[in-house]
Design an enzyme around this catalytic site. Structure first.
Site, PDB file in Angstrom:
ATOM      1  N   SER A   1      -9.404  -1.220   2.666  1.00  0.00           N
ATOM      2  CA  SER A   1     -10.805  -0.989   3.053  1.00  0.00           C
ATOM      3  C   SER A   1     -11.468   0.169   2.324  1.00  0.00           C
ATOM      4  CB  SER A   1     -10.888  -0.718   4.544  1.00  0.00           C
ATOM      5  OG  SER A   1     -10.782  -1.929   5.232  1.00  0.00           O
TER       6      SER A   1
ATOM      7  N   LYS B   1     -14.334  -0.657   0.208  1.00  0.00           N
ATOM      8  CA  LYS B   1     -15.637  -1.122   0.729  1.00  0.00           C
ATOM      9  C   LYS B   1     -16.832  -0.250   0.293  1.00  0.00           C
ATOM     10  CE  LYS B   1     -13.575  -3.425   4.745  1.00  0.00           C
ATOM     11  NZ  LYS B   1     -13.213  -3.217   6.162  1.00  0.00           N
TER      12      LYS B   1
ATOM     13  N   TYR C   1     -13.157 -10.684  -2.270  1.00  0.00           N
ATOM     14  CA  TYR C   1     -12.933  -9.624  -1.278  1.00  0.00           C
ATOM     15  C   TYR C   1     -11.429  -9.327  -1.134  1.00  0.00           C
ATOM     16  CZ  TYR C   1     -12.377  -7.371   3.255  1.00  0.00           C
ATOM     17  OH  TYR C   1     -11.997  -6.514   4.253  1.00  0.00           O
TER      18      TYR C   1
ATOM     19  N   TYR D   1     -14.948   3.296  11.341  1.00  0.00           N
ATOM     20  CA  TYR D   1     -15.227   2.274  12.373  1.00  0.00           C
ATOM     21  C   TYR D   1     -15.447   2.881  13.763  1.00  0.00           C
ATOM     22  CZ  TYR D   1     -12.801   0.080   8.527  1.00  0.00           C
ATOM     23  OH  TYR D   1     -12.391  -0.284   7.288  1.00  0.00           O
TER      24      TYR D   1
ATOM     25  N   VAL E   1      -5.926   0.061   5.404  1.00  0.00           N
ATOM     26  CA  VAL E   1      -4.670  -0.262   6.087  1.00  0.00           C
ATOM     27  C   VAL E   1      -3.457  -0.165   5.156  1.00  0.00           C
ATOM     28  CG1 VAL E   1      -5.658  -1.658   7.952  1.00  0.00           C
ATOM     29  CG2 VAL E   1      -5.105  -2.745   5.769  1.00  0.00           C
TER      30      VAL E   1
HETATM   31  O1  DON Z   1      -9.909  -7.156   5.610  1.00  0.00           O
HETATM   32  C1  DON Z   1      -8.762  -6.822   5.741  1.00  0.00           C
HETATM   33  O2  DON Z   1      -8.090  -7.211   6.641  1.00  0.00           O
HETATM   34  C2  DON Z   1      -8.066  -5.811   4.816  1.00  0.00           C
HETATM   35  N1  DON Z   1      -7.825  -6.365   3.566  1.00  0.00           N
HETATM   36  C3  DON Z   1      -8.775  -4.507   4.759  1.00  0.00           C
HETATM   37  C4  DON Z   1      -8.750  -3.895   6.079  1.00  0.00           C
HETATM   38  C5  DON Z   1      -8.661  -2.432   6.091  1.00  0.00           C
HETATM   39  O3  DON Z   1      -8.173  -1.765   5.229  1.00  0.00           O
HETATM   40  C6  DON Z   1      -9.208  -1.845   7.330  1.00  0.00           C
HETATM   41  N2  DON Z   1      -9.239  -0.439   7.250  1.00  0.00           N
HETATM   42  N3  DON Z   1      -8.912   0.440   7.896  1.00  0.00           N
END
Ligand code: DON
Length: 619
Positions: free
Chosen positions: A71, A74, A196, A248, A266
């Site tokens: 993320s 983003k 994405y 978030y 993550v």
């Molecule tokens: O969209 C997803 O599930 C992941 N590829 C990215 C999520 C993520 O890193 C959330 N962040 N804290």
């Protein structure tokens, strides 16, 4: 023996090593497992990197181990979209309001289907769909190029993580289709979803993230490579979004505790910025229940508290925008004026104020400058504004600064700008509906000379007696000699003519001659090595009719220490050493008088020079 750090770098390294050692003991949380590939991460991997906007780097632990950006991609994807599309267009696809929801929440506006912000998955997918839309064939390459420029090295996609994410990302796929349903995504969402998933699978290290963070802290300028992947305007928006939505449903608490724009992923990465100062990155895969790296959050918390890094904990800027200011009586140009002109100037010099401004001329600094200048200029009408120490005039403050100069001009103040080459300023100012040339000078000395010329011209009456070019009637330097002695010297001195730019005295030559200016202007220059490492010609003094030069070597017998050139076509009376020696034998009284005149002249020059030097120490 106490082990004392040997340098600043060691001190900061020591601080990071201590943090790393203590937080290695924190073993809460677990690596993300909703994407099978991520579950393979080593929970004990732990790195901390700090990169400053001056391009310095401090690192400890596993800062060169690759992991996927997730993320943290983003805000960068949003920045890229802002490069490709206008803010208005993007606003129709994604909002900028914090949702207070989890990263994978389906927070869409009920009526429009617009995701709340680009940091939650829905908003990120909508943003990435725009990048895909811009050029479906080049989107992946465009994205990788952009991320690589931010990191200062070539980045790539982890294909295993991409496939793992693609085959398990049912929730993201559902979001994509929902966005398609609302027309936020205009085509089949599958391609955008792939982009994405790829964007999340870009491999970085903790070191890369610190460089990317420093680039954001530096208004989009990568301080390690010099590249400018982002404009300040876009960077500001990215930072604002990270401050309000970057973590978030933890964003409020984060801003309250840590007070920095930040983004987590993550994959275990956390990136945070102190705008204008530094970027921080941490890497530790175990996550808390909200999906943020446990150690990453803890380290940022402690760094913010112990080093006072919160945005809301800024010291008031008390250092003045004015580095120093003084009156024209205290500082004068290196143009030596004939006695009468010098006297006239002395009476009027108070009309000049010299002001050295410093620092970044942002709104607050200009506001301060304005109020300080109006006080300083209350009883003066020529302002020499030296801006050599102004490090920056931000684009958004430029208009205000020019307005300030215009309003000073309208109030009757003549503004002479010195050393403004590094600031992008126009040639003219609009004064009373007319464009007026704004006098700018590469050197302070030139501005001072111009100010003095203005003063001399300003007098209703010119009290300077016409200068006679005949040596026996010259009242300049020889004015204090008895007419008889003056005549003796006149008989001995030869008239020598020079064309403009002729070299009159050459550095290193023996000093066998004494010069008295008859007509024209003559300048002594020395070569100085500037802070840029280049040598520049610097003026030591300029002499006018009636003034003497070359006396130092003439009296001391030492070789010439500087060059003298003719500024204009002109002539000098020249006394040669052998004639002086003859005179010593036959007319010792004339020589005594000449020496007295030279001593007095030197004394005046020395007094003024020492005064100016002392003043420089306080600059
Ligand atoms: O969209 C997803 O599930 C992941 N590829 C990215 C999520 C993520 O890193 C959330 N962040 N804290």
């Amino acid at each position: 023996m106490i082990d004392t750090p040997s340098s600043t770098a060691d001190v900061i390294q020591g601080l990071l090593a201590d943090l790393h050692r203590r937080y290695s003991l924190l073993e809460d949380g677990a690596p993300a497992d909703y994407i099978p590939e991520l579950a393979k991460a080593n929970p004990s991997d732990f790195g901390i990197s700090i990169a400053t906007v001056d391009g310095r780097l401090y690192e400890v632990g596993d800062t060169r181990k690759p992991f996927t950006i997730q993320s943290i991609s983003k805000p960068f994807a949003y920045g890229l979209a802002l490069k490709l599309f206008s803010g208005q267009h993007l606003a129709t696809k994604v909002g900028v309001e914090p949702s207070g929801d989890a990263f994978n929440a389906i927070s869409l506006d009920q009526k429009t289907g617009r995701p709340r912000n680009p940091m939650i998955n829905a908003g990120a997918i909508a943003t990435t769909a725009q990048i895909w839309n811009h050029d479906p064939h080049q989107a992946e390459a465009l994205m990788l190029d952009f991320f690589s420029e931010l990191a200062g090295r070539r980045l790539s996609i982890d294909r295993e993580v991409f496939q793992s994410e693609r085959s398990t990302g049912h929730r993201n796929r559902a979001i994509g289709h929902l966005l398609r349903n609302f027309g936020i995504i205009e085509d089949d969402p599958e391609e955008s979803l792939d982009l994405y998933f790829k964007q999340c699978s870009i491999t970085v290290t903790c070191h890369d993230l610190a460089v990317m963070a420093a680039t954001l802290a530096c208004q989009g300028h990568n301080p390690f490579t010099g590249a400018r992947p982002l404009t300040p305007e876009i960077t500001v928006r990215m930072l604002a979004l990270m401050a309000t939505c970057g973590t978030y449903d933890f964003a409020g608490q984060w801003l309250y505790d840590v007070g920095m724009p930040a983004k987590s992923g993550v994959g275990g990465g956390v990136l945070a910025m102190v705008p204008g100062r530094l970027g921080i990155a941490t890497y530790s895969p175990p996550l808390d229940v909200l999906g943020n790296s446990v150690r990453g959050i803890a380290v940022c918390n402690e760094l913010s508290d112990s080093l006072g890094l919160s945005l809301f904990n800024q010291y008031p800027q008390t250092s003045s925008t004015i580095r120093r200011s003084y009156k024209g009586t205290q500082r004068q140009s290196r143009r030596w004026r004939a006695v009468d002109q010098a006297r006239l100037l002395q009476e009027r010099r108070d009309a000049i104020r010299i002001v050295h401004a410093q620092g970044v001329l942002d709104f607050a600094a200009i506001e301060r400058l304005l109020s300080e200048l109006s006080e300083i200029m209350a009883d003066a009408w020529i302002l020499v504004l030296d801006v050599a120490h102004v490090t920056e005039l931000p684009e958004e403050s430029r208009g205000l600064f020019l307005n300030e100069l215009t309003s000073l001009r309208r109030s009757g103040v003549i503004v002479l700008l010195a050393r403004a080459q590094h600031l992008d300023l126009p040639r003219t100012l609009s004064v009373a509906s007319e464009e007026e040339e704004m006098p700018k000078f590469a050197q302070l000395d030139q501005a001072l000379e111009w100010a003095e010329d203005l003063l001399l011209k300003s007098g209703e009456e010119d009290r300077t007696p016409p200068f006679t070019t005949e040596i026996d009637q010259t009242l300049g330097f020889l004015g204090m000699l008895q007419p008889g002695h003056r005549q003796t010297l006149a008989d001995l001195m030869q008239c020598r003519t020079f064309a403009k730019d002729d070299l009159v005295i050459t550095k290193g030559d023996p000093g066998h001659e004494l010069f008295l200016v008859r007509e024209g202007r003559f300048t002594i220059t020395v070569e100085m090595r500037g802070s840029d490492g280049q040598t520049h010609e610097s003026r030591l003094a300029t002499f006018e009719p009636g003034m003497c030069f070359g006396e130092i070597s003439f009296l001391s017998g030492a070789p010439r220490t500087a060059n003298v050139t003719a500024d204009l076509d002109g002539s000098c009376w020249v006394l040669e050493r052998h004639d002086f020696d003859t005179l010593r034998q036959w007319e010792p009284d004339a020589v005594t008088e000449l020496l007295l005149a030279l001593t007095r002249d030197l004394g005046t020059k020395l007094a003024l020079t020492s005064y100016q030097l002392t003043l420089m120490e306080h600059l």
